[in-house]
Scaffold this motif. Structure first.
Motif, PDB file in Angstrom:
ATOM      1  N   ILE A 192       1.282  -1.017  -0.278  1.00  0.00           N
ATOM      2  CA  ILE A 192       0.253   0.235  -0.085  1.00  0.00           C
ATOM      3  C   ILE A 192       1.181   1.308  -0.029  1.00  0.00           C
ATOM      4  N   GLU A 193       1.653   1.353   0.770  1.00  0.00           N
ATOM      5  CA  GLU A 193       2.621   2.225   0.890  1.00  0.00           C
ATOM      6  C   GLU A 193       3.690   2.905  -0.593  1.00  0.00           C
ATOM      7  N   ILE A 194       3.793   1.680  -1.171  1.00  0.00           N
ATOM      8  CA  ILE A 194       4.338   1.281  -2.311  1.00  0.00           C
ATOM      9  C   ILE A 194       4.075   2.236  -3.534  1.00  0.00           C
ATOM     10  N   ASN A 195       1.929   1.834  -3.319  1.00  0.00           N
ATOM     11  CA  ASN A 195       1.554   2.372  -4.179  1.00  0.00           C
ATOM     12  C   ASN A 195       1.221   3.991  -4.049  1.00  0.00           C
ATOM     13  N   LYS A 196       0.928   4.094  -2.615  1.00  0.00           N
ATOM     14  CA  LYS A 196       1.466   6.046  -2.274  1.00  0.00           C
ATOM     15  C   LYS A 196       2.522   6.933  -2.829  1.00  0.00           C
ATOM     16  N   HIS A 197       3.284   5.794  -2.628  1.00  0.00           N
ATOM     17  CA  HIS A 197       4.816   6.989  -2.437  1.00  0.00           C
ATOM     18  C   HIS A 197       5.007   6.793  -4.613  1.00  0.00           C
ATOM     19  N   SER A 198       4.641   5.629  -4.800  1.00  0.00           N
ATOM     20  CA  SER A 198       4.190   5.941  -6.749  1.00  0.00           C
ATOM     21  C   SER A 198       3.543   6.634  -7.590  1.00  0.00           C
ATOM     22  N   SER A 199       2.114   7.440  -7.078  1.00  0.00           N
ATOM     23  CA  SER A 199       1.536   7.569  -7.260  1.00  0.00           C
ATOM     24  C   SER A 199       0.463   8.776  -5.873  1.00  0.00           C
ATOM     25  N   PRO A 200       1.731  10.086  -5.867  1.00  0.00           N
ATOM     26  CA  PRO A 200       1.065  10.890  -4.623  1.00  0.00           C
ATOM     27  C   PRO A 200       0.200  11.662  -4.514  1.00  0.00           C
ATOM     28  N   SER A 201      -0.017  12.201  -5.648  1.00  0.00           N
ATOM     29  CA  SER A 201      -0.896  13.155  -5.317  1.00  0.00           C
ATOM     30  C   SER A 201      -2.094  13.743  -4.320  1.00  0.00           C
ATOM     31  N   GLU A 202      -2.253  12.742  -4.335  1.00  0.00           N
ATOM     32  CA  GLU A 202      -3.886  12.712  -3.662  1.00  0.00           C
ATOM     33  C   GLU A 202      -3.082  12.446  -1.764  1.00  0.00           C
ATOM     34  N   TYR A 203      -1.819  11.938  -2.073  1.00  0.00           N
ATOM     35  CA  TYR A 203      -1.543  11.682  -0.545  1.00  0.00           C
ATOM     36  C   TYR A 203      -0.940  12.636   0.313  1.00  0.00           C
ATOM     37  N   ARG A 204      -0.721  13.751  -0.305  1.00  0.00           N
ATOM     38  CA  ARG A 204       0.282  15.164  -0.140  1.00  0.00           C
ATOM     39  C   ARG A 204      -1.488  15.410   0.830  1.00  0.00           C
ATOM     40  N   ILE A 205      -1.484  15.434   1.803  1.00  0.00           N
ATOM     41  CA  ILE A 205      -2.483  16.032   3.224  1.00  0.00           C
ATOM     42  C   ILE A 205      -1.506  15.984   3.573  1.00  0.00           C
ATOM     43  N   LEU A 206      -1.933  16.946   4.655  1.00  0.00           N
ATOM     44  CA  LEU A 206      -1.952  18.357   5.549  1.00  0.00           C
ATOM     45  C   LEU A 206      -2.783  18.298   7.510  1.00  0.00           C
ATOM     46  N   GLU A 207      -2.860  17.881   8.101  1.00  0.00           N
ATOM     47  CA  GLU A 207      -3.843  18.147   8.073  1.00  0.00           C
ATOM     48  C   GLU A 207      -3.381  19.120   9.840  1.00  0.00           C
ATOM     49  N   CYS A 208      -4.543  20.195   9.237  1.00  0.00           N
ATOM     50  CA  CYS A 208      -4.108  21.519  10.003  1.00  0.00           C
ATOM     51  C   CYS A 208      -5.874  22.397  10.886  1.00  0.00           C
ATOM     52  N   ASN A 209      -5.897  21.845  12.258  1.00  0.00           N
ATOM     53  CA  ASN A 209      -7.401  22.763  12.772  1.00  0.00           C
ATOM     54  C   ASN A 209      -9.020  22.041  11.822  1.00  0.00           C
ATOM     55  N   GLY A 210      -8.406  20.558  12.427  1.00  0.00           N
ATOM     56  CA  GLY A 210      -9.353  19.868  11.564  1.00  0.00           C
ATOM     57  C   GLY A 210     -10.193  19.561   9.976  1.00  0.00           C
ATOM     58  N   GLU A 211      -9.103  19.839   9.107  1.00  0.00           N
ATOM     59  CA  GLU A 211      -8.929  20.224   7.725  1.00  0.00           C
ATOM     60  C   GLU A 211      -7.596  19.604   7.036  1.00  0.00           C
ATOM     61  N   LYS A 212      -8.153  19.029   5.839  1.00  0.00           N
ATOM     62  CA  LYS A 212      -7.247  18.008   5.449  1.00  0.00           C
ATOM     63  C   LYS A 212      -6.751  18.962   4.457  1.00  0.00           C
TER      64      LYS A 212
END
Length: 270
Positions: free
Chosen positions: A111-131
């Motif tokens: 799963i991690e390999i798949n995420k880091h191979s196509s990372p666009s949607e996973y570049r998330i920072l959680e701040c004050n309850g928002e992604k």
């Protein structure tokens, strides 16, 4: 959470909020920005454009800062330094395994390999309850951040190779009659011969099947409880073959060769 990390995240959140407010109050102009239809002669549009540039610059600076503070305070986020990623890997993997009790470490790695191979949607920072997705800024970030993505994949692929090797070793222990059984099997592969570097070469499948069908070799090599499908599964997992349990290769013509080789082994030639 460390105060310095928290401050950076709050600044990033504030910048995203400013962009959101500008968009809500200038929606028509945003269409121009997104389609590259700028009205450069319009002073108001130019002013808005400059504001957006300043905000984007601030976001890039803060994400760069987050990257370097991440290593100092061991803070995990998707594009954290690879050294932080490796330190946090076991904790994150264990959390995954607790959540999905039927899963295994190899599932998490894949799963991690798949995420880091196509990372666009996973570049998330959680701040004050928002992604907040920061993918659009990745090309403007420090080169180290971009290189860390490559290093994470190298680390994950190394783990995957080790996990597959361990799984193959476990399967070997399960199907072979101890070390001696595995030794006889490997010796037959060498002497028949079965060319492992050309595993799909003509005749290899028939030779593999003949090892199973020869009553003497099967008794010497495999545990009594092992079934043909277990053997085929081992071959497919270990050598990357794609054999079916209903094989059309009889292996009969190789059985005499196997008998002769086994007699030699019993005479002390193994």
């Amino acid at each position: 959470m460390n105060k310095q990390i928290e401050d950076i995240l709050n600044r990033i959140y504030s910048s995203f909020e400013k962009k959101k407010e500008l968009r809500l109050s200038n929606d028509d102009w945003f269409f121009g920005f997104e389609t590259n239809l700028y009205d450069y002669e319009n002073e108001s549009v130019l002013k808005l454009y400059n504001k957006l540039q300043e905000i984007d610059k601030s976001i890039v600076e803060d994400i760069n800062s987050l990257y370097y503070k991440s290593e100092k305070f061991n803070f995990y986020f998707f594009d954290c330094p690879s050294i932080v990623y490796e330190k946090c890997f076991n904790v994150r993997c264990n959390m995954f395994l607790k959540k999905y009790n039927e899963a295994r470490e190899i599932d998490f790695i894949e799963i991690e390999i798949n995420k880091h191979s196509s990372p666009s949607e996973y570049r998330i920072l959680e701040c004050n309850g928002e992604k907040l997705n920061y993918d659009k800024y990745i090309r403007k970030l420090d080169l180290n951040i971009q290189k860390s993505a490559r290093n994470k994949l190298l680390f994950l692929n190394s783990l995957l190779d080790n996990t597959v090797d361990e799984r193959t070793a476990l399967v070997s222990l399960n199907i072979f009659k101890g070390k001696q059984g595995k030794l006889v099997f490997d010796k037959l592969l060498e002497d028949l011969p079965i060319t492992l570097n050309e595993i799909d070469a003509r005749g290899n499948q028939a030779k593999f099947i003949s090892i199973w069908k020869n009553a003497t070799s099967r008794a010497l090599i495999f545990k009594p409880s092992i079934m043909f499908k277990d053997y085929i599964g081992y071959l497919n997992d270990t050598y990357g073959t794609n054999y079916a349990t209903r094989s059309t290769s009889s292996g009969v013509k190789h059985e005499q060769s196997i008998d002769a080789l086994l007699k030699g082994y019993q005479a002390g030639e193994i």
